[in-house]
Design an enzyme around this catalytic site. Structure first.
Site, PDB file in Angstrom:
ATOM      1  CG  ASN A   1       2.756  -2.836   1.580  1.00 21.62           C
ATOM      2  OD1 ASN A   1       2.566  -3.232   2.859  1.00 21.62           O
ATOM      3  ND2 ASN A   1       1.957  -2.062   0.984  1.00 21.62           N
TER       4      ASN A   1
ATOM      5  CB  SER B   1      -3.646 -12.235  10.732  1.00 19.00           C
ATOM      6  OG  SER B   1      -3.793 -11.420   9.565  1.00 19.00           O
TER       7      SER B   1
ATOM      8  CG  HIS C   1      -2.535  -2.320  -1.011  1.00 18.77           C
ATOM      9  ND1 HIS C   1      -2.740  -1.544   0.130  1.00 18.77           N
ATOM     10  CD2 HIS C   1      -3.711  -2.265  -1.875  1.00 18.77           C
ATOM     11  CE1 HIS C   1      -4.045  -0.587  -0.151  1.00 18.77           C
ATOM     12  NE2 HIS C   1      -4.432  -1.087  -1.364  1.00 18.77           N
TER      13      HIS C   1
ATOM     14  NE  ARG D   1       2.915   5.863  12.056  1.00 16.52           N
ATOM     15  CZ  ARG D   1       2.296   7.244  12.430  1.00 16.52           C
ATOM     16  NH1 ARG D   1       2.681   8.091  11.700  1.00 16.52           N
ATOM     17  NH2 ARG D   1       1.586   7.005  13.366  1.00 16.52           N
TER      18      ARG D   1
ATOM     19  CE  LYS E   1       6.406  13.484   6.478  1.00 13.55           C
ATOM     20  NZ  LYS E   1       6.777  14.107   5.225  1.00 13.55           N
TER      21      LYS E   1
HETATM   22  C1  GAR Z   1      -3.628  -6.368   5.933  1.00 12.70           C
HETATM   23  O1  GAR Z   1      -4.969  -6.772   5.319  1.00 12.70           O
HETATM   24  C2  GAR Z   1      -3.012  -5.672   5.060  1.00 12.70           C
HETATM   25  O2  GAR Z   1      -3.211  -6.112   3.602  1.00 12.70           O
HETATM   26  C3  GAR Z   1      -3.407  -4.231   5.278  1.00 12.70           C
HETATM   27  O3  GAR Z   1      -3.746  -4.134   6.542  1.00 12.70           O
HETATM   28  C4  GAR Z   1      -3.960  -5.661   7.088  1.00 12.70           C
HETATM   29  C5  GAR Z   1      -3.114  -5.856   8.193  1.00 12.70           C
HETATM   30  O4  GAR Z   1      -3.669  -6.977   8.833  1.00 12.70           O
HETATM   31  N1  GAR Z   1      -2.324  -3.350   4.803  1.00 12.70           N
HETATM   32  C6  GAR Z   1      -2.700  -2.141   4.203  1.00 12.70           C
HETATM   33  O5  GAR Z   1      -3.796  -1.686   4.026  1.00 12.70           O
HETATM   34  C7  GAR Z   1      -1.477  -1.308   3.934  1.00 12.70           C
HETATM   35  N2  GAR Z   1      -1.869  -0.367   2.993  1.00 12.70           N
HETATM   36  P1  GAR Z   1      -2.773  -7.822   9.973  1.00 12.70           P
HETATM   37  O6  GAR Z   1      -2.520  -7.127  11.075  1.00 12.70           O
HETATM   38  O7  GAR Z   1      -3.703  -8.761  10.288  1.00 12.70           O
HETATM   39  O8  GAR Z   1      -1.647  -8.565   9.073  1.00 12.70           O
END
Ligand code: GAR
Length: 195
Positions: free
Chosen positions: A111, A15, A113, A95, A67
């Site tokens: 990134n 998303s 988060h 990862r 990783k």
């Molecule tokens: C998002 O909420 C992102 O912030 C999180 O994974 C989700 C991916 O959603 N990332 C982490 O937790 C990284 N540490 P998406 O595939 O719908 O973009």
């Protein structure tokens, strides 16, 4: 002027990638996505990319869980270089990033988060926030270094945690914030970047 190219990495439904692609289509982010890569063969992010005519590749991560194996990450970096990526955008990439990719794109890996870093790094940050009975959480865009969600913070958006939130309802609210924050930050970074 040539558009800056984004190489997007993701492990999930994509998303955030969709929000970035939509912002580009609306003319709000002056960049192009040159490649989308996943460590999960059937990740939704790859389907979304193909639907938009964007090159989408699965890279087998090897036998590690948190990783990529170094030779696999070298291959990933080479794919990004060959695709002409200026920035590497992690969008739900689950990862840790290590030397092969960090060295190939110094200060060019970003990134998002789902917490107000430095609070709640790591997995399921939205569940960590609910479990801790935090009154607020949010999302953070940051440069990536070799640590776990430790790189320099670029921007954050705060989101309230409601008394009756479940991890799922909080994550949905955080994701709405992510979909605004990530394209906006990328628009600022790409506008400033030398090309
Ligand atoms: C998002 O909420 C992102 O912030 C999180 O994974 C989700 C991916 O959603 N990332 C982490 O937790 C990284 N540490 P998406 O595939 O719908 O973009």
């Amino acid at each position: 002027m040539a558009k800056l190219k984004l190489g997007v990495l993701g492990s999930g439904k994509g998303s955030n990638f969709r929000a970035i692609a939509d912002a580009i289509a609306r003319g709000e982010l002056d960049a192009e996505v040159c490649i989308v890569i996943s460590d999960i063969a059937d990740a939704g992010i790859l389907t979304l990319a193909r639907e938009r005519g964007i090159r989408a590749e699965f890279v087998h991560p090897g036998r590690f869980r948190t990783k990529m194996e170094p030779d696999r990450e070298h291959h990933l970096a080479q794919l990004l270089r060959d695709a002409g990526a200026d920035f590497v955008v992690l969008a739900g990439y689950m990862r840790m990033v290590k030397a092969p990719l960090l060295d190939a794109f110094p200060r060019r890996i970003i990134n998002i988060h789902p917490s107000l870093l430095p609070a709640f790094p790591g997995l399921d940050a939205w569940k960590q926030a609910v479990d801790a009975r935090a009154s607020k959480s949010g999302c953070t865009v940051h440069y990536v270094d070799s640590g776990m969600d430790t790189g320099e913070i670029i921007a954050r958006t705060e989101v309230p945690v409601l008394a009756d939130d479940t991890p799922e309802t909080l994550h949905a609210r955080i994701q709405s914030a992510e979909h605004n924050l990530y394209p906006a930050v990328l628009a600022q970074l790409t506008a400033r970047a030398p090309r």
